[in-house]
Design a protein around this motif. Sequence first.
Motif, PDB file in Angstrom:
ATOM      1  N   VAL B 232       3.501   8.009   2.124  1.00 11.60           N
ATOM      2  CA  VAL B 232       3.073   6.881   1.387  1.00 11.60           C
ATOM      3  C   VAL B 232       2.528   5.842   2.224  1.00 11.60           C
ATOM      4  N   GLN B 233       1.507   5.246   1.458  1.00 14.10           N
ATOM      5  CA  GLN B 233       0.963   4.062   1.986  1.00 14.10           C
ATOM      6  C   GLN B 233       0.848   2.954   0.823  1.00 14.10           C
ATOM      7  N   VAL B 234       1.151   1.910   0.854  1.00 10.06           N
ATOM      8  CA  VAL B 234       1.012   1.005   0.211  1.00 10.06           C
ATOM      9  C   VAL B 234       0.108  -0.208   0.776  1.00 10.06           C
ATOM     10  N   VAL B 235      -0.890  -0.489  -0.090  1.00 13.84           N
ATOM     11  CA  VAL B 235      -1.990  -1.611   0.354  1.00 13.84           C
ATOM     12  C   VAL B 235      -1.627  -2.828  -0.478  1.00 13.84           C
ATOM     13  N   VAL B 236      -1.108  -3.839  -0.034  1.00 13.75           N
ATOM     14  CA  VAL B 236      -0.877  -4.979  -1.104  1.00 13.75           C
ATOM     15  C   VAL B 236      -1.868  -6.347  -0.623  1.00 13.75           C
ATOM     16  N   ARG B 237      -2.179  -6.656  -1.821  1.00 10.35           N
ATOM     17  CA  ARG B 237      -2.812  -7.820  -1.885  1.00 10.35           C
ATOM     18  C   ARG B 237      -2.164  -9.168  -2.299  1.00 10.35           C
ATOM     19  N   ILE B 303      -0.151  -3.955   4.841  1.00 11.92           N
ATOM     20  CA  ILE B 303      -0.021  -2.351   4.555  1.00 11.92           C
ATOM     21  C   ILE B 303       1.240  -1.848   5.062  1.00 11.92           C
ATOM     22  N   GLY B 304       1.978  -1.146   4.499  1.00 12.38           N
ATOM     23  CA  GLY B 304       3.004  -0.357   4.739  1.00 12.38           C
ATOM     24  C   GLY B 304       2.761   1.245   4.687  1.00 12.38           C
ATOM     25  N   ALA B 305       3.518   1.817   5.548  1.00 15.53           N
ATOM     26  CA  ALA B 305       3.491   3.290   5.556  1.00 15.53           C
ATOM     27  C   ALA B 305       4.473   3.989   6.001  1.00 15.53           C
ATOM     28  N   LEU B 306       4.999   5.181   5.531  1.00 13.39           N
ATOM     29  CA  LEU B 306       6.243   5.855   5.815  1.00 13.39           C
ATOM     30  C   LEU B 306       6.187   7.227   5.282  1.00 13.39           C
ATOM     31  N   ASP B 307       7.002   8.134   5.452  1.00 16.24           N
ATOM     32  CA  ASP B 307       7.273   9.634   4.994  1.00 16.24           C
ATOM     33  C   ASP B 307       8.008   9.319   3.775  1.00 16.24           C
ATOM     34  N   ASN B 308       7.609   9.699   2.780  1.00 15.93           N
ATOM     35  CA  ASN B 308       8.328   9.526   1.505  1.00 15.93           C
ATOM     36  C   ASN B 308       9.798  10.140   1.521  1.00 15.93           C
ATOM     37  N   LEU B 309       9.981  11.382   2.437  1.00 19.05           N
ATOM     38  CA  LEU B 309      11.052  12.073   2.354  1.00 19.05           C
ATOM     39  C   LEU B 309      11.951  11.722   3.366  1.00 19.05           C
ATOM     40  N   VAL B 310      11.454  10.866   4.368  1.00 18.44           N
ATOM     41  CA  VAL B 310      12.225  10.336   5.404  1.00 18.44           C
ATOM     42  C   VAL B 310      12.820   8.945   5.197  1.00 18.44           C
TER      43      VAL B 310
END
Lengths: 341, 341, 341, 341
Positions: B232-237, B303-310
């Motif tokens: 997952v990556q979220v890009v937030v304005r 910007i945030g990133a992670l493994d969606n299953l972890v």
Amino acid sequence: MIRAGIVGGAGYIGGELLRMLLGHPEVEVVAATSTRLSGRRVDGTHPNLRGLTDLSYVAPEQLPECDVLFFTASSLDDPAGRAGLAARGKVVFDLSADLRLKDPALYRRHYGREHPAPELLADAVSGLPELHREHLRTADLVSVPGCMASASILALNPLAAADLIESRVTVDGRVGSSGSGASAGEMNLHSERSNVLRVFAPLGHRHQAEISQATGLDARMTATGVDAVRGVQVVVRATARPGVTEAAIRAAYRAAYAREPFVRVIAQKRGNYRFPEPKLLLGSNYCDVGFAYDAASRELLVIGALDNLVKGGAGNAVQSMNIRMGWDERTALGFPGLHPI
Amino acid sequence: MIRAGIVGGAGYIGGELLRMLLGHPEVEVVAATSTRLSGRRVDGTHPNLRGLTDLSYVAPEQLPECDVLFFTASSLDDPAGRAGLAARGKVVFDLSADLRLKDPALYRRHYGREHPAPELLADAVSGLPELHREHLRTADLVSVPGCMASASILALNPLAAADLIESRVTVDGRVGSSGSGASAGEMNLHSERSNVLRVFAPLGHRHQAEISQATGLDARMTATGVDAVRGVQVVVRATARPGVTEAAIRAAYRAAYAREPFVRVIAQKRGNYRFPEPKLLLGSNYCDVGFAYDAASRELLVIGALDNLVKGGAGNAVQSMNIRMGWDERTALGFPGLHPI
Amino acid sequence: MIRAGIVGGAGYIGGELLRMLLGHPEVEVVAATSTRLSGRRVDGTHPNLRGLTDLSYVAPEQLPECDVLFFTASSLDDPAGRAGLAARGKVVFDLSADLRLKDPALYRRHYGREHPAPELLADAVSGLPELHREHLRTADLVSVPGCMASASILALNPLAAADLIESRVTVDGRVGSSGSGASAGEMNLHSERSNVLRVFAPLGHRHQAEISQATGLDARMTATGVDAVRGVQVVVRATARPGVTEAAIRAAYRAAYAREPFVRVIAQKRGNYRFPEPKLLLGSNYCDVGFAYDAASRELLVIGALDNLVKGGAGNAVQSMNIRMGWDERTALGFPGLHPI
Amino acid sequence: MIRAGIVGGAGYIGGELLRMLLGHPEVEVVAATSTRLSGRRVDGTHPNLRGLTDLSYVAPEQLPECDVLFFTASSLDDPAGRAGLAARGKVVFDLSADLRLKDPALYRRHYGREHPAPELLADAVSGLPELHREHLRTADLVSVPGCMASASILALNPLAAADLIESRVTVDGRVGSSGSGASAGEMNLHSERSNVLRVFAPLGHRHQAEISQATGLDARMTATGVDAVRGVQVVVRATARPGVTEAAIRAAYRAAYAREPFVRVIAQKRGNYRFPEPKLLLGSNYCDVGFAYDAASRELLVIGALDNLVKGGAGNAVQSMNIRMGWDERTALGFPGLHPI
């Protein structure tokens, strides 16, 4: 304009037939059938065709009169389908595996049952123009070969015909997920099918019987699913007969394919693309063939590549139709493929 | 050793729970349930666990007594499941969306029906340790947040808490196919799901309510499926409040996360990986956060990133369990991720 | 704590060594060298290690005293490197191809020149624990085999040792792009290397000499680059000797690997993962082996899979070190791999 | 037949120009230049063109007389190139970024230096037929817009022109690796560039100035590299003006594009492809646009997709040439794209 119909238009082969036939100047697509999607727009399942057609699927029993019919799936267990294959007065292209093996005994061995309509096997001409062009000019029933079989036969036949190799060859076939069709199950989920090197047919893949039938060789085949949507590559190990030179091999390919519009013999010495690479062929009707040879050991590696839905399916059918109808063989098959991709 | 059970062990979240718990020195996995696969080996569906366990699935009604229970799917429509969530005397981790929204009215709006067990909502503590560590130490019912919500909340909360940004933020979430689960349908076939940039939730994705609930911001979310299995990556304005400096933003992140074991603030100036990149996090429990800021226009990209299953699922649950049990929070979560991959 | 140094730490093998050694309870990483990046942080090139180390690269001549040294690239043309390999009093692991072939004549044939330090060849013990565990307990110079060689040897050796197969085998190796290293050229650009089935070594790949040397078989190898970053799969065609049964083959594998911590014999009858699949092994130290056999034709297909940077490189080195130092062989190698991925 | 030359033929845009022009019935490709590859065959770098041309690259100074010239890279620092751009008597298509911004001050801001030939800016007509068709009919100097700019402008312009949205829009651009060109560096290695969600331009990407210039809107852009070779998708957040209905938005698109041959307004309600998806457009000259609208909040999401090398580059140039020469605008641009892929 001839009138063409597609029996089973909602699958991937159906989509490619539609793409090509909608761009064919001599053909009008009058119908594509789908039991499940009858009444729904064709471009709902084939979104690349948006703007190119307003066609909707019809139920199989609503199929209008056609001059040319394409069957994309097995018809053997459907009486209407079998009657369609047997009917004359139109030209029928069968893209299923039903009529590929000439010998009912081979069918029995590879498909595990008696062939339900063996009388059709003799009539069917193989839809591989490079081997059967003359027969295709008058054929009314054409059986298009399997995707890995097509690549293997085109890669091997010049060598077999010129008796340059020993009979036993091993074929390592690699194929993308579209070969499993549009209604494949859980094993083809993206999370399962991505990044795979899935040996799904370790020994005795059905296509090996087609290869042996066409080339007279004793082919042994292994098949691996790779992380691609489209594309087939076959890597064949053969042993040259004593005394065979690289020049002789090259000459055999040149003789076979110099005038073929859709087989390219790749003979570069260097570079990333010196052997046939399916990614260059997506959407194209080319089959690329190439080889590497060590004269000292007589080891010969033959490589073939194509797009399983085009030269390994719908493209072979359209090319065969063009021949049958007396049109320029290349009509509607002009897209050369992309690079990079 | 505490005894752990997984209700719904055959899905992807179930598989990740098993991977972590089988390597956890304080935990014995006593059972994983599956209605469909009862009696079949766990490593049949989770082949990465071959050699690590001889467990087979049990039917839900065969679940033995456990100290800790993980629910991987919605239990609201299953009386036994609801009873399980409500039971006390054990610690329950719910990884479904059932208990994520505190306000039944929000649930109604986003899930289109009345919440069937609103009494549970007040009890449930959010399984996001960075925000709720103290509550987790005594929680008996933990609701693990959604994957895109977790990344967004961790990326935004330090800024919201320090009042550095205006309320309205837009969240562009990108997610791999494993987020759709192991029993997804035709839309997740490899041939359809490969190579996509599929805008599947253009406006109003459910996770936006979770983000707003946790941060107090007015989040508006768009979600796109990308050609990845995990991640997952979220890009937030966001818009910084007048006068906010880059140093202030950095300080807020440092203050929030300097001592967090699983949140890394990425602050490189150069290079391919100067912003959070989910591919580096596959299998890891890290959430990486980073930002770019233009003080003149007050434009802020977070910007945030992670493994969606972890960290977006099973890892958050295990980390919460470690806290609840008083163990080292990092137990069984040590894998740092791979490069290259 | 022993002191470990990595000569050539900035490449992909160097990164994997760092990942494992930083998590190893008995090892302190005292230095990683890089001529080009001396003074720069290690986590700049290995971003998955952010938060785990503050190490920066040092120039090769600044390497401090170490108990254990890992060489990731060829040292033969560098006098200091050669001296490092030859020095005793420490334990040296060489992950280059320098010392893999015992016979200088084989080296000459495959590498096109005289071996510059043939005296080292006799000393070097092969870092494949499954075959050389006893020698590794006292080795001071360990040569870690090639990635495709490791998979092939582990897949073939039990059959060769039990004399179950004929000598001639053909090996079809498939490998991801990380095998070309972190400084690969234009041919490895994403736009060129994506989606490939690139036959880059049609006949006579160097690893075939390693396979023959280890197993005594006459191996003939072909290598194809596939669209993966990590992962090796070898698909080997062999012919069983007359009378060999499937049970005999299975027994040979069981005898060889029943007690091996990092070789799994995959023997499922069904499912997507019934043959070794490298994607399940990313980051793990497992080598999975499996086979399919047709007793009638004596055709035998043997399949091996591993992560080229782990069990095909850094993992084999760490496992060998654990053995050499008398530690639990599995230390720092516990990550089992992910599914789905 | 007009005579066409390509200055800088060895890159990816050069390859696509060659693919299209070799299939164009009115055009003869007389030369493609390459400094580095002069004398080498064109199909060595563009292997999809094997069998279609025997052309070899010539050095730039050997370029023969042409009626139409395509410049694929910046010419501003090369006196001969600048003279080429300024010469009249032929039609010049510039696919670099040199002439895209009309205002030298904008150029200075985004490219960090004075424009070396500001006198050319006024002459250059933007090669986006949907906005500038009438000017293109007589243009002698055409500047083809950037790939993400083209998609954004086509997605936004109907709404801006009809004054349906507020000025501030945010553009989230996603692009494949081919956008970095054929000589990209280490950051584009397959092992680094695979599986990425690489935010490479968090704020202020250069294309935003092009978007603002063309639409009059205040565009703020973020760009992310995704794991694709080809394809651009832009996801634009806009706010509708009070009272604007979904019907009004749809009407604006219909009015703008109903007669456009290469813009499709995607308006399906369901399905995997209900929003523009670049994978469907590989090799095609379509730009697909679509939107989602929430009238209550006036949130509007506008999505555009195209192939960066075709409608975002070479295809726009060829379409503009067709207009300039008075030919059917669709000539040589008939390939519709593939599904599945």
